[in-house]
Scaffold this motif. Structure first.
Motif, mmCIF file in Angstrom:
data_model
loop_
_atom_site.group_PDB
_atom_site.id
_atom_site.type_symbol
_atom_site.label_atom_id
_atom_site.label_comp_id
_atom_site.label_asym_id
_atom_site.label_seq_id
_atom_site.Cartn_x
_atom_site.Cartn_y
_atom_site.Cartn_z
ATOM 1 N N MET A 248 12.699 69.055 58.105
ATOM 2 C CA MET A 248 12.965 67.695 58.570
ATOM 3 C C MET A 248 13.451 67.707 60.020
ATOM 4 N N LEU A 249 14.365 68.600 60.342
ATOM 5 C CA LEU A 249 14.903 68.637 61.703
ATOM 6 C C LEU A 249 13.835 69.051 62.722
ATOM 7 N N VAL A 250 13.084 70.085 62.404
ATOM 8 C CA VAL A 250 12.033 70.535 63.321
ATOM 9 C C VAL A 250 10.928 69.490 63.407
ATOM 10 N N GLY A 251 10.560 68.882 62.268
ATOM 11 C CA GLY A 251 9.518 67.858 62.259
ATOM 12 C C GLY A 251 9.908 66.616 63.029
ATOM 13 N N LEU A 252 11.168 66.191 62.912
ATOM 14 C CA LEU A 252 11.622 65.025 63.668
ATOM 15 C C LEU A 252 11.663 65.304 65.168
ATOM 16 N N LEU A 253 12.109 66.479 65.538
ATOM 17 C CA LEU A 253 12.118 66.834 66.954
ATOM 18 C C LEU A 253 10.696 66.890 67.510
ATOM 19 N N ALA A 254 9.781 67.495 66.752
ATOM 20 C CA ALA A 254 8.389 67.560 67.195
ATOM 21 C C ALA A 254 7.763 66.168 67.266
ATOM 22 N N ALA A 255 8.092 65.301 66.311
ATOM 23 C CA ALA A 255 7.555 63.938 66.333
ATOM 24 C C ALA A 255 8.067 63.163 67.540
ATOM 25 N N PHE A 256 9.336 63.347 67.869
ATOM 26 C CA PHE A 256 9.889 62.652 69.034
ATOM 27 C C PHE A 256 9.240 63.141 70.324
#
Length: 141
Positions: free
Chosen positions: A47-55
């Motif tokens: 979740m943390l890596v995915g949210l950072l990548a999405a941003f």
């Protein structure tokens, strides 16, 4: 364009890992302690890596110009959907009485929001393997 595709690939891998763990976990004969520890690492880390990548991908998509290719628009839309769904869960946690159960819905933003990116990236890999030259679309039908 490369940044958008790279961040889409990272977020899509996070989403696929979370979906894979969620769908395979009931079948695996693993003790509860190992399953909780592995689930925590997969879901919280993903979740943390995915949210950072999405941003980062959403910020990179702002520099694509007025009319990017439809695939890039879908990738940017997946990033936007990821951030919107996660924002809705966070808003829900602050507005309504908190019980802690809303934290279970947080990884759902990455899992659901990155499904369009997973489909577009998988179709791109499939068309490369099928021998379609870059820049040409395969006719549907």
């Amino acid at each position: 364009m490369r940044t958008l595709q790279g961040t889409s690939a990272v977020a899509a891998v996070c989403s696929v890992l979370m979906w894979g763990f969620l769908l395979v976990q009931p079948v695996l004969p693993v003790s509860a302690f190992v399953a909780v520890d592995a689930g925590f690492a997969v879901f919280v880390g993903g979740m943390l890596v995915g949210l950072l990548a999405a941003f980062v991908g959403l910020v990179a998509s702002a520099s694509l110009g007025p009319r990017p290719a439809w695939r890039l628009r879908i990738l940017a839309g997946g990033h936007a959907l990821t951030l919107i769904l996660t924002g809705v869960v966070v808003l829900w946690a602050f507005v309504f009485p908190r019980s802690g159960w809303e934290l279970l819905a947080l990884p759902g933003g990455v899992m659901i929001g990155q499904l369009p990116a997973v489909c577009i990236l998988a179709a791109g890999l499939w068309s490369r393997r099928a021998g379609v030259p870059r820049g040409q679309d395969r006719p549907i039908g």
